[in-house]
Scaffold this motif. Structure first.
Motif, PDB file in Angstrom:
ATOM      1  N   SER A   1       0.889  -1.568   0.071  1.00  0.00           N
ATOM      2  CA  SER A   1       0.040   0.532   0.394  1.00  0.00           C
ATOM      3  C   SER A   1       0.992   1.386   0.050  1.00  0.00           C
ATOM      4  O   SER A   1       0.918   2.883  -0.413  1.00  0.00           O
ATOM      5  CB  SER A   1      -0.583   0.152   1.548  1.00  0.00           C
ATOM      6  OG  SER A   1      -1.611  -0.742   1.040  1.00  0.00           O
TER       7      SER A   1
ATOM      8  N   SER B   1      -6.121  -1.343  -7.865  1.00  0.00           N
ATOM      9  CA  SER B   1      -7.271  -1.355  -7.400  1.00  0.00           C
ATOM     10  C   SER B   1      -7.842  -1.016  -7.092  1.00  0.00           C
ATOM     11  O   SER B   1      -7.116   1.063  -6.846  1.00  0.00           O
ATOM     12  CB  SER B   1      -8.306  -2.154  -6.896  1.00  0.00           C
ATOM     13  OG  SER B   1      -7.856  -1.758  -5.718  1.00  0.00           O
ATOM     14  N   GLN B   2      -9.369  -0.220  -8.125  1.00  0.00           N
ATOM     15  CA  GLN B   2      -9.952   1.662  -8.063  1.00  0.00           C
ATOM     16  C   GLN B   2     -10.293   1.560  -6.053  1.00  0.00           C
ATOM     17  O   GLN B   2     -10.202   2.844  -5.889  1.00  0.00           O
ATOM     18  CB  GLN B   2     -11.538   1.332  -8.253  1.00  0.00           C
ATOM     19  CG  GLN B   2     -11.459   1.288 -10.219  1.00  0.00           C
ATOM     20  CD  GLN B   2     -12.389   1.920 -10.500  1.00  0.00           C
ATOM     21  OE1 GLN B   2     -13.376   1.983  -9.649  1.00  0.00           O
ATOM     22  NE2 GLN B   2     -12.979   1.212 -11.846  1.00  0.00           N
ATOM     23  N   GLN B   3     -10.641   0.871  -5.562  1.00  0.00           N
ATOM     24  CA  GLN B   3     -10.330   1.005  -4.085  1.00  0.00           C
ATOM     25  C   GLN B   3      -9.424   1.104  -3.484  1.00  0.00           C
ATOM     26  O   GLN B   3      -9.442   2.383  -2.557  1.00  0.00           O
ATOM     27  CB  GLN B   3     -10.853  -0.602  -2.984  1.00  0.00           C
ATOM     28  CG  GLN B   3     -11.165  -0.303  -1.764  1.00  0.00           C
ATOM     29  CD  GLN B   3     -11.968  -1.343  -1.283  1.00  0.00           C
ATOM     30  OE1 GLN B   3     -12.490  -1.852  -1.941  1.00  0.00           O
ATOM     31  NE2 GLN B   3     -12.315  -1.043   0.140  1.00  0.00           N
ATOM     32  N   THR B   4      -7.926   0.808  -4.119  1.00  0.00           N
ATOM     33  CA  THR B   4      -7.168   1.692  -3.563  1.00  0.00           C
ATOM     34  C   THR B   4      -6.603   2.794  -4.013  1.00  0.00           C
ATOM     35  O   THR B   4      -5.920   3.981  -3.204  1.00  0.00           O
ATOM     36  CB  THR B   4      -6.154   0.253  -3.774  1.00  0.00           C
ATOM     37  OG1 THR B   4      -6.088  -0.995  -3.482  1.00  0.00           O
ATOM     38  CG2 THR B   4      -4.749   0.780  -3.434  1.00  0.00           C
TER      39      THR B   4
ATOM     40  N   ARG C   1      -8.537   4.754  -4.528  1.00  0.00           N
ATOM     41  CA  ARG C   1      -9.503   6.366  -3.777  1.00  0.00           C
ATOM     42  C   ARG C   1      -8.713   6.073  -2.338  1.00  0.00           C
ATOM     43  O   ARG C   1      -8.929   7.136  -2.020  1.00  0.00           O
ATOM     44  CB  ARG C   1     -10.702   5.635  -3.960  1.00  0.00           C
ATOM     45  CG  ARG C   1     -11.712   5.574  -5.025  1.00  0.00           C
ATOM     46  CD  ARG C   1     -13.218   4.918  -4.802  1.00  0.00           C
ATOM     47  NE  ARG C   1     -13.831   5.075  -5.718  1.00  0.00           N
ATOM     48  CZ  ARG C   1     -14.781   5.290  -6.711  1.00  0.00           C
ATOM     49  NH1 ARG C   1     -14.485   7.092  -5.930  1.00  0.00           N
ATOM     50  NH2 ARG C   1     -15.567   5.798  -7.742  1.00  0.00           N
ATOM     51  N   GLU C   2      -8.311   5.045  -1.927  1.00  0.00           N
ATOM     52  CA  GLU C   2      -7.979   4.893  -0.327  1.00  0.00           C
ATOM     53  C   GLU C   2      -6.787   6.083  -0.207  1.00  0.00           C
ATOM     54  O   GLU C   2      -6.251   7.257   0.363  1.00  0.00           O
ATOM     55  CB  GLU C   2      -7.469   4.129   0.283  1.00  0.00           C
ATOM     56  CG  GLU C   2      -8.699   3.083   0.325  1.00  0.00           C
ATOM     57  CD  GLU C   2      -8.071   2.144   0.605  1.00  0.00           C
ATOM     58  OE1 GLU C   2      -7.323   1.326   1.276  1.00  0.00           O
ATOM     59  OE2 GLU C   2      -9.486   1.388   1.305  1.00  0.00           O
TER      60      GLU C   2
ATOM     61  N   ASP D   1     -15.415  -8.735   3.578  1.00  0.00           N
ATOM     62  CA  ASP D   1     -16.110  -7.473   3.102  1.00  0.00           C
ATOM     63  C   ASP D   1     -16.035  -6.856   2.694  1.00  0.00           C
ATOM     64  O   ASP D   1     -15.916  -7.011   1.314  1.00  0.00           O
ATOM     65  CB  ASP D   1     -14.631  -6.496   3.426  1.00  0.00           C
ATOM     66  CG  ASP D   1     -14.005  -6.266   4.677  1.00  0.00           C
ATOM     67  OD1 ASP D   1     -14.641  -6.501   5.904  1.00  0.00           O
ATOM     68  OD2 ASP D   1     -12.927  -6.120   5.385  1.00  0.00           O
TER      69      ASP D   1
ATOM     70  N   ASP E   1     -19.261  -8.150  -1.139  1.00  0.00           N
ATOM     71  CA  ASP E   1     -19.914  -7.396  -1.311  1.00  0.00           C
ATOM     72  C   ASP E   1     -21.516  -8.981  -1.730  1.00  0.00           C
ATOM     73  O   ASP E   1     -22.301  -8.944  -1.233  1.00  0.00           O
ATOM     74  CB  ASP E   1     -20.299  -6.794  -2.921  1.00  0.00           C
ATOM     75  CG  ASP E   1     -19.380  -5.767  -2.442  1.00  0.00           C
ATOM     76  OD1 ASP E   1     -19.755  -5.077  -1.492  1.00  0.00           O
ATOM     77  OD2 ASP E   1     -18.834  -4.963  -2.889  1.00  0.00           O
TER      78      ASP E   1
ATOM     79  N   TRP F   1     -16.824  -9.511  -4.621  1.00  0.00           N
ATOM     80  CA  TRP F   1     -17.152  -7.628  -4.989  1.00  0.00           C
ATOM     81  C   TRP F   1     -17.506  -6.890  -6.270  1.00  0.00           C
ATOM     82  O   TRP F   1     -17.147  -7.562  -7.086  1.00  0.00           O
ATOM     83  CB  TRP F   1     -15.158  -7.641  -4.357  1.00  0.00           C
ATOM     84  CG  TRP F   1     -14.660  -7.697  -3.358  1.00  0.00           C
ATOM     85  CD1 TRP F   1     -15.073  -7.130  -1.736  1.00  0.00           C
ATOM     86  CD2 TRP F   1     -14.018  -9.287  -2.911  1.00  0.00           C
ATOM     87  NE1 TRP F   1     -14.754  -8.005  -1.030  1.00  0.00           N
ATOM     88  CE2 TRP F   1     -13.486  -9.541  -1.409  1.00  0.00           C
ATOM     89  CE3 TRP F   1     -13.271  -9.930  -4.097  1.00  0.00           C
ATOM     90  CZ2 TRP F   1     -13.148 -10.368  -0.857  1.00  0.00           C
ATOM     91  CZ3 TRP F   1     -13.014 -11.271  -3.462  1.00  0.00           C
ATOM     92  CH2 TRP F   1     -12.970 -11.587  -1.486  1.00  0.00           C
TER      93      TRP F   1
ATOM     94  N   THR G   1     -16.103  -4.452  -6.789  1.00  0.00           N
ATOM     95  CA  THR G   1     -15.012  -3.668  -7.319  1.00  0.00           C
ATOM     96  C   THR G   1     -13.977  -4.441  -7.762  1.00  0.00           C
ATOM     97  O   THR G   1     -14.125  -5.129  -6.723  1.00  0.00           O
ATOM     98  CB  THR G   1     -14.794  -2.272  -6.732  1.00  0.00           C
ATOM     99  OG1 THR G   1     -14.073  -2.503  -5.339  1.00  0.00           O
ATOM    100  CG2 THR G   1     -15.664  -1.023  -6.696  1.00  0.00           C
TER     101      THR G   1
ATOM    102  N   HIS H   1     -10.437  -5.859  -6.536  1.00  0.00           N
ATOM    103  CA  HIS H   1     -10.227  -6.350  -5.140  1.00  0.00           C
ATOM    104  C   HIS H   1      -8.920  -7.841  -5.126  1.00  0.00           C
ATOM    105  O   HIS H   1      -9.781  -8.323  -5.942  1.00  0.00           O
ATOM    106  CB  HIS H   1     -11.936  -5.912  -4.317  1.00  0.00           C
ATOM    107  CG  HIS H   1     -11.041  -6.823  -2.519  1.00  0.00           C
ATOM    108  ND1 HIS H   1     -10.485  -6.182  -2.100  1.00  0.00           N
ATOM    109  CD2 HIS H   1     -11.192  -7.687  -1.815  1.00  0.00           C
ATOM    110  CE1 HIS H   1      -9.859  -6.044  -0.624  1.00  0.00           C
ATOM    111  NE2 HIS H   1     -10.574  -7.512  -0.856  1.00  0.00           N
TER     112      HIS H   1
END
Length: 809
Positions: free
Chosen positions: A6, A37-40, A42-43, A139, A141, A240, A242, A244
């Protein structure tokens, strides 16, 4: 602590914006360029905004863009770097504590599920709870859980979370060839992770990829559920929305859950299999045609299936369960059954036959196979399989009675059975043959020994018959002599029967009957017949000699009486003439009697051979001979068309002449009405087998079809065209009917006796031999004669004659 990956991704994003300057980028574009990933993305973008490295704004429909404000802020950022590093360490510490807290919650959730697996009986609810736990731990969906159907080699969907009905239907069954993580895991047996469905190579151009995307799924992981013995049981998957890449820590927790899920599936499958076996066993117990029961050592009946309840005539189990089974046993068998039950409950196994008395009083014969059954508390009871053998016992009793009856029948009929084994030529006898031959039943002789027991004159004939029977199955029926052990010679009738297969005998059986008594009777009868024939011959010679010798003096007496009448008639007074007339009449009657007696004695010996005879012609000749008498008596004689028969023409002429003469003689005061008819025996008439009666002739005349040549030929043709399918023993019944004085029923038997006359000589002339002669002639033709008559009602004489071979009925 912050993950190294990360951290590197965050630094990469920073350098990315340094390279592009102030150009705005979306999260998806950043994720693509930074390869995360998009989630990473965004974070990290959010963190960089918080630190002042980037700026952001919403550009519509919830979409954001990010950009760098330029190098003028870099120095300010460096001044604040130390403060941010401190805050970052604090956040990382908070995140670590949060994650640890989440791990504790997940661990507690796994423990709770583990406890539920032990207590819960609702497998479907547990499947859902396991799946929910997997979604929470990861975690995710969405989630799904499948069980492997070993017969189909495919995965069956057990539970899912978040699937649309279309997706659930699509993944209801998954094969190893499917383009999904489940299909790949089923094919490889390993965990499969697709961090991004869109870029996953094994999903490329598959229907599964399209369904994933339509369902909003961008990332999937599938973990195999493996039994403790290594067998694959199913899959558990999380999804998920997105792209992941699930961390190892969470996958480790998922493995723990997967272990529990595998145990659940294995236990469920075992329970299902056990339930199936129990249901199968229960169905087997309830549908078997035999009684299955358990009995305690004290005789208490604990269990009994429906068949057993029917056997003891119980409407329900409560009628007998808990009661003493000894009450159902017949009194005569109760003691032995009690002893049997005690032995079984002590650990033995065994079989017993006994009778029961049902609740409605019916008796039935039973056979029980029993073994000990150990209970958890260590006590033993009897587990028994009982069959109703009432019909079998009755058949055995019936068979025994039949055997006894057969043995008795053999003794009464003096007959026994035998069988020859075609392959070994061994002979089997029934008991009575041993008795017939006076042979010890323990020493059954061989076929060769049996053949040598026959009389020397019969041995070869018997041997040939047996060989023919063994070689080709030709049956035989032979009478032969046999010598018993005591030296007695007895006659046996031997008959055989065989079953033929492939032109050879496969089974040979037969019977042997002692006919010694019959043979002795036949011998005595032949001797009697010889004696009778000799006696008849002497009697015929005597009758011929007597009648011949009597005729000469009778002729002399008659001649002298006639001379006296011619020479001295004028000198005799009334008494003398009457005396002379009596003497002449007596001598004439004596002459007729002698001639009749001579004919009667010669019926058998002087008759002609039997051959086809036309009765129409015979009848015409007789009518011609009696024409004068017919005319004088004003008689009316008619006849149907008469058949051709097999007989002696001269003797049959005598029969017709005697019967017609009697009909005229005993006609009474009215002119004689005489009719001759013929019909098939037992009145089995056929169309055109004879003509209808002719019109009555004029007074003093007689008519037959022979008087009209054309009609005679037609009648002859009709007669000859009768049914040719009749046997050689077909017969005709010929009847001569008149309207005379009749005969009293008490006298109908006497009319056929020799010298029997129902009227005195001064009323009717006759010798008393005519009807006796008719009877003897008819008997010589194999027929019979009888009379039907009533006083003043006329008389009908009927007799049977054999049909001619060329003209059967």
């Amino acid at each position: 602590m912050r993950d190294t990956a990360s951290e590197l991704q965050g630094e990469g994003i920073s350098r990315l914006f340094e390279q592009i300057g102030t150009e705005p980028l979306t999260a998806a574009e950043v994720a693509t360029k930074a390869e995360c990933s998009q989630q990473t993305a965004r974070e990290k973008l959010t963190a960089l905004v918080d630190r002042g490295y980037l700026q952001t704004k919403e550009v519509g429909s919830g979409e954001r863009v990010w950009w760098s404000p330029g190098r003028e802020r870099e120095r300010e950022d460096e001044r604040e770097g130390e403060h941010e590093s401190e805050r970052e360490r604090e956040r990382e510490h908070d995140e670590q504590e949060t994650q640890q807290s989440a791990d504790v919650v997940a661990t507690q959730q796994l423990q709770e599920i583990s406890t539920q697996l032990i207590r819960e009986n609702d497998a479907a609810a547990l499947y859902q709870k396991v799946l929910d736990a997997a979604v929470d731990i990861m975690d995710a969906d969405y989630g799904s859980m499948q069980m492997l159907d070993s017969d189909r080699g495919e995965l069956k969907l057990l539970a899912h979370r978040g699937f649309s009905s279309e997706a659930a239907s699509f993944w209801e069954w998954v094969s190893p060839e499917a383009g999904s993580t489940c299909g790949m895991a089923l094919d490889t047996g390993e965990r499969i992770i697709a961090s991004d469905v869109e870029t996953c190579e094994f999903m490329s151009d598959t229907e599964d990829r399209e369904v994933y995307l339509q369902a909003g799924i961008r990332a999937v992981q599938t973990t195999p559920l493996v039994a403790r013995d290594g067998d694959l049981l199913g899959m558990i998957s999380t999804h998920w929305e997105t792209p992941h890449d699930p961390p190892e820590r969470k996958l480790h927790l998922l493995d723990v859950l997967a272990r529990q899920a595998a145990d659940l599936i294995e236990r469920t499958r075992s329970e299902v299999e056990l339930k199936k076996r129990e249901e199968h066993l229960s169905a087997l117990v309830e549908t078997t045609p035999e009684c299955i029961k358990t009995v305690d050592a004290d005789g208490t009946l604990r269990q009994m299936n429906r068949t057993g309840l029917d056997m003891v005539e119980a409407e329900s189990a409560s009628d007998v369960i808990g009661e003493s089974v000894y009450d159902l046993i017949a009194p005569d068998d109760r003691a032995q059954f009690r002893e049997f039950n005690e032995r079984i409950c002590q650990g033995e196994s065994g079989t017993i036959e006994f009778e029961i008395i049902g609740l409605n009083g019916s008796r039935r014969h039973m056979k029980t196979h029993a073994a000990p059954l150990r209970s958890p508390d260590g006590t033993r009871s009897q587990l028994a399989l009982t069959r109703d053998i009432t019909e079998q016992v009755e058949r055995e009793r019936e068979l025994e009675r039949a055997r006894d009856m057969l043995a008795e029948t053999e003794r009464i009929a003096n007959v026994g059975g035998w069988e020859i084994n075609v392959a070994t030529r061994e002979v089997f006898w029934t008991d009575h043959i041993f008795e017939l031959l006076e042979v010890d039943a323990d020493e059954e002789p061989s076929l060769e020994e049996i053949l040598t027991m026959f009389h020397e004159a019969d041995q070869q004939r018997i041997r040939n018959a047996v060989e023919g029977l063994l070689d080709s199955g030709d049956p035989f029926d032979i009478e032969a002599r046999v010598r018993t052990d005591s030296g007695e010679t007895r006659w046996l009738r031997l008959r055989s029967a065989s079953e033929i297969g492939d032109d050879t005998a496969t089974s040979i059986r037969g019977a042997a009957q002692d006919i010694t008594d019959r043979k002795q009777r036949e011998q005595r009868l032949e001797e009697l017949i010889d004696d009778l024939e000799e006696s008849n011959s002497r009697l015929e010679q005597f009758a011929y000699a007597a009648s011949h010798d009597l005729q000469e003096p009778l002729r002399m007496i008659s001649s002298y009486l006639q001379l006296i009448e011619q020479r001295y008639a004028a000198d005799l007074d009334g008494d003398g003439e009457e005396f002379l007339e009596f003497a002449i009449d007596g001598s004439e009657r004596m002459r007729n009697m002698i001639q009749g007696l001579l004919k009667y004695s010669r019926v058998e010996t002087r008759g002609e051979p039997l051959e086809p005879v036309d009765l129409d012609a015979v009848f015409a000749d007789v009518c011609e001979d009696l024409q004068l008498r017919i005319t004088e008596s004003n008689a009316r004689v008619s006849a149907d068309s008469l058949p051709r028969i097999n007989g002696d023409e001269e003797q049959l002429r005598q029969v017709f002449q005697n019967l017609l003469d009697n009909a005229i003689e005993y006609s009474g005061d009215e002119p004689p009405q005489i009719h001759i008819s013929a019909e098939q025996e037992e009145s089995q008439s056929r169309p055109d087998s004879r003509s209808q009666s002719h019109n009555p002739p004029e007074r003093g005349e007689h008519h037959t079809s022979a008087d009209d040549p054309e009609r005679h030929r037609a009648d002859q043709n009709r007669t000859r065209n009768c049914d040719t399918a009749a046997s050689d023993e077909a017969k005709w019944t010929v009847s001569v009917s008149d309207n005379g004085v009749g005969i009293d029923s008490d006298d109908t038997d006497r009319v056929f006796e020799v010298f029997q006359s129902l009227h005195p000589p001064d009323e009717h002339a006759g010798t008393g031999i005519g009807l006796a002669l008719c009877e003897r002639i008819v008997e010589r033709h194999g027929g019979e004669i009888w009379v039907d008559s009533e006083p003043n009602e006329g008389t009908t004489f009927s007799f049977t004659l054999p049909a001619a071979p060329d003209h059967p009925i």
